[in-house]
Design an enzyme around this catalytic site. Structure first.
Site, PDB file in Angstrom:
ATOM      1  CE  LYS A   1      38.409  28.341  76.847  1.00 15.92           C
ATOM      2  NZ  LYS A   1      37.619  27.792  75.947  1.00 15.92           N
TER       3      LYS A   1
ATOM      4  CD  GLU B   1      52.083  20.629  73.506  1.00 14.49           C
ATOM      5  OE1 GLU B   1      51.580  20.938  74.847  1.00 14.49           O
ATOM      6  OE2 GLU B   1      51.723  19.702  72.939  1.00 14.49           O
TER       7      GLU B   1
ATOM      8  N   GLY C   1      39.111  27.321  72.253  1.00 19.08           N
ATOM      9  CA  GLY C   1      40.408  27.803  71.533  1.00 19.08           C
ATOM     10  C   GLY C   1      40.510  27.846  70.239  1.00 19.08           C
ATOM     11  NE  ARG C   2      37.459  22.955  68.011  1.00 17.45           N
ATOM     12  CZ  ARG C   2      36.893  22.282  69.218  1.00 17.45           C
ATOM     13  NH1 ARG C   2      38.062  22.590  69.793  1.00 17.45           N
ATOM     14  NH2 ARG C   2      35.934  21.648  69.504  1.00 17.45           N
TER      15      ARG C   2
ATOM     16  CD  GLU D   1      41.170  20.629  69.314  1.00 17.35           C
ATOM     17  OE1 GLU D   1      40.759  21.634  69.575  1.00 17.35           O
ATOM     18  OE2 GLU D   1      42.416  20.119  69.448  1.00 17.35           O
TER      19      GLU D   1
ATOM     20  CG  HIS E   1      54.726  20.421  40.880  1.00 16.85           C
ATOM     21  ND1 HIS E   1      54.879  20.027  39.251  1.00 16.85           N
ATOM     22  CD2 HIS E   1      54.128  21.598  40.782  1.00 16.85           C
ATOM     23  CE1 HIS E   1      54.686  21.220  38.688  1.00 16.85           C
ATOM     24  NE2 HIS E   1      54.077  21.902  39.420  1.00 16.85           N
TER      25      HIS E   1
ATOM     26  CE  LYS F   1      45.781  18.547  75.802  1.00 17.53           C
ATOM     27  NZ  LYS F   1      45.022  19.734  76.176  1.00 17.53           N
TER      28      LYS F   1
HETATM   29  O1  F6P Z   1      44.688  20.287  71.616  1.00 16.34           O
HETATM   30  C1  F6P Z   1      43.807  20.651  72.532  1.00 16.34           C
HETATM   31  C2  F6P Z   1      43.699  21.974  73.084  1.00 16.34           C
HETATM   32  O2  F6P Z   1      43.053  21.839  74.124  1.00 16.34           O
HETATM   33  C3  F6P Z   1      43.257  22.973  71.729  1.00 16.34           C
HETATM   34  O3  F6P Z   1      41.404  22.663  72.048  1.00 16.34           O
HETATM   35  C4  F6P Z   1      43.514  24.131  72.318  1.00 16.34           C
HETATM   36  O4  F6P Z   1      43.549  25.083  71.252  1.00 16.34           O
HETATM   37  C5  F6P Z   1      45.201  23.857  72.555  1.00 16.34           C
HETATM   38  O5  F6P Z   1      44.973  22.541  73.188  1.00 16.34           O
HETATM   39  C6  F6P Z   1      45.880  24.578  73.592  1.00 16.34           C
HETATM   40  O6  F6P Z   1      45.238  25.023  74.802  1.00 16.34           O
HETATM   41  P1  F6P Z   1      45.587  26.286  75.408  1.00 16.34           P
HETATM   42  O7  F6P Z   1      45.017  27.490  74.664  1.00 16.34           O
HETATM   43  O8  F6P Z   1      44.642  26.222  76.705  1.00 16.34           O
HETATM   44  O9  F6P Z   1      47.056  26.095  75.748  1.00 16.34           O
END
Ligand code: F6P
Length: 516
Positions: free
Chosen positions: A183, A189, A241-242, A327, A357, A486
């Protein structure tokens, strides 16, 4: 009605099994169906009178009014000044954005069909994390119950190099389509994994123009990263995002499993949206689920919720819900800046029967807050067998149904004593072998694990999280709590790259020194 009132009621709370006797119509009043989902709340430790009190709490906290604001597209994400319109992606509410959504859905369908028909790609690598990963991964598994992915779908999420290595293992770059989903297009990452995959493509002489797509709400950053503007699918800042699997974030699903499956999932979610929007609170499954969760958390004092899908295809459901619920509602302060009291419990779980288990010992006999052991459980089961193995499926369902019964009924010390009357050590043995029971659970059954049913299921929990946010008075649509780590990680990464240790506490300094 207040949380304190609920707590007072819970002090004299009943035995679940006894409630079935004192409330003869309990099952019919506490089991509800919408489409392919049946939700049975009757094994919760809540009486029908308690439920009335919870409905009064919903009124006191203005759930109906907040629900209206959600569907009207009001900017209820106040700390970020944004509307929250993920239901508009399914065609419900948010009329102001309906045309954009229709255009995007059409673009996804045409593009997906073209890619599938072209036969150019054997594999898709979906790069993203958090909301840009968990929903697509959950759904990809779920779709596999009834469909076969073609092209095949792989996910790279973690910044750990193992993630991208695993995703690329055995793939031919010339036959691989890469979809970078972010987003913000600023997530460490995702950018790092995208760079590594771009290098992998370049080494094979593959141009990003032909192999790399982006899905983002930040087109400028995606372009700056080197993605061609024609290869970018937009989504909007009013999609959290979620809550974004319904947007172009689900593009890889539409390509791999076909746009029809993707649309069916959206239609299932839309049906759940309409149920949530229109059904009286008394019969409203997401509202009841939210209220019972609040009862367990704020009145009975449980601090976690186990979610156990008795479906391997839903094994990522608890991980998905960890982001959706924790979140959204893992917050200590309300929208008004005042302490919110007890909010979101820890969400955890694993697939049944595997969990039996591992941690079920704790669920049955472990200790817990307020002298109440274990944790409430949401069982999720699929009635149809999609694997062509009816004998396995019957055993799977038998285990699921047995566990909710065992948690509720327990086994008394008297019965244990009778069964073990020949044992000399019966006095010490009996308490160890007894099951206290009276442990609450909900059982959700899905008729089949179709794309539509998956849409219903995810939307159910989205609305549950929304209602709980309203009841707790928090903003469910921001996530400030992820920022600090972060920022510090960026600082420490620079120090690791430069082999320079900055100003930290002694423990952190020592850790950095180990890695320099
Ligand atoms: O974990 C924090 C966060 O901002 C989430 O809310 C989001 O889904 C995720 O990182 C990934 O963010 P992006 O889609 O901007 O890479």
């Amino acid at each position: 009605m207040t949380f304190d009132d609920l707590k007072a009621r819970a002090a004299s709370t009943d035995n679940i099994a006894d409630l079935f006797i004192s409330e003869p119509d309990r099952l019919s009043r506490m089991a509800h169906r919408i489409g392919p989902i049946r939700a049975d709340f009757s094994k919760q430790r809540v009486s029908l009178d308690d439920l009335e009190a919870l409905l009064a709490l919903a009124d006191a906290k203005h759930v109906k009014e907040w629900r209206a604001k959600l569907f009207a597209g009001e900017p209820i994400n106040v700390s970020e000044g944004r509307a929250v319109m993920h239901t508009a992606l399914r065609g419900v509410g948010g009329e102001a954005v309906a045309d954009e959504v229709t255009a995007m859905r059409a673009r996804i369908a045409v593009f997906s069909n073209d890619i599938r028909a072209s036969g150019k790609f054997d594999d898709i690598v979906h790069i993203g994390i958090g909301g840009s990963d968990l929903g697509p991964r959950l759904v990809a598994d779920g779709f596999a119950a009834t469909l076969t992915a073609s092209p095949r779908l792989h996910f790279a999420n973690n910044v750990d190099g193992a993630s991208v290595n695993d995703a690329l293992a055995g793939l031919d770059p010339k036959r691989t389509l890469v979809i970078v989903v972010s987003k913000s297009f600023g997530t460490q990452e995702t950018k790092m994994n995208a760079e590594s995959v771009r290098d992998w493509l370049a080494q094979a002489g593959c141009s990003p123009r032909d192999h790399v797509l982006a899905v983002s709400a930040n087109r400028d950053r995606a372009i700056a990263f080197g993605i061609h503007s024609d290869n970018i699918f937009d989504f909007w800042d009013w999609v959290g995002g979620r809550y974004s699997v319904w947007s172009a974030v689900g593009l890889s699903l539409a390509i791999a499993y076909g746009p029809d499956a993707f649309s069916q999932m959206l239609d299932g979610a839309a049906a759940m949206d309409r149920h949530f929007r229109d059904a009286p609170l008394k019969q409203n499954i997401p509202v009841l689920m939210a209220l019972i969760g609040v009862w367990n958390r704020n009145a009975l004092g449980y601090d976690s919720l186990a979610v156990i899908p008795y479906s391997r295809r839903l094994r990522k459901f608890s991980a998905f819900l960890q982001q959706l619920e924790m979140e959204s509602n893992g917050k200590s302060f309300g929208r008004d800046g005042k302490p919110a009291g007890l909010t979101c419990p820890v969400i955890w779980g694993d697939e049944g029967t595997n969990g039996q288990h591992a941690f079920f010992q704790w669920l049955h006999q472990g200790t817990g807050p307020n002298g109440r052991g274990g944790a409430p459980v949401d069982f999720v089961a699929v009635l149809a067998d999609h694997e062509g193995r009816p004998e396995h499926h019957r055993a799977l369902l038998a285990n699921c149904f047995a566990q909710s019964k065992a948690l509720m009924m327990g086994k008394s010390e008297a019965v244990v004593r009778k069964e073990n009357s020949d044992r000399a050590d019966i006095d010490s043995l009996a308490p160890q072998k007894m099951f206290p029971g009276n442990r609450p659970s909900t059982t959700l059954t899905l008729d089949e694990l179709t794309p539509s049913a998956i849409g219903y299921l995810i939307a159910l929990y989205e609305h549950k999280a929304f209602v709980q946010g309203v009841l707790w008075g928090v903003n469910s649509f921001d996530q400030w709590g992820v920022e600090l780590g972060k920022v510090l990680a960026d600082t420490i990464l620079t120090e690791l790259e430069r082999r320079e240790i900055g100003d930290h506490d002694p423990s952190t300094k020592a850790l950095i020194r180990l890695a320099c």
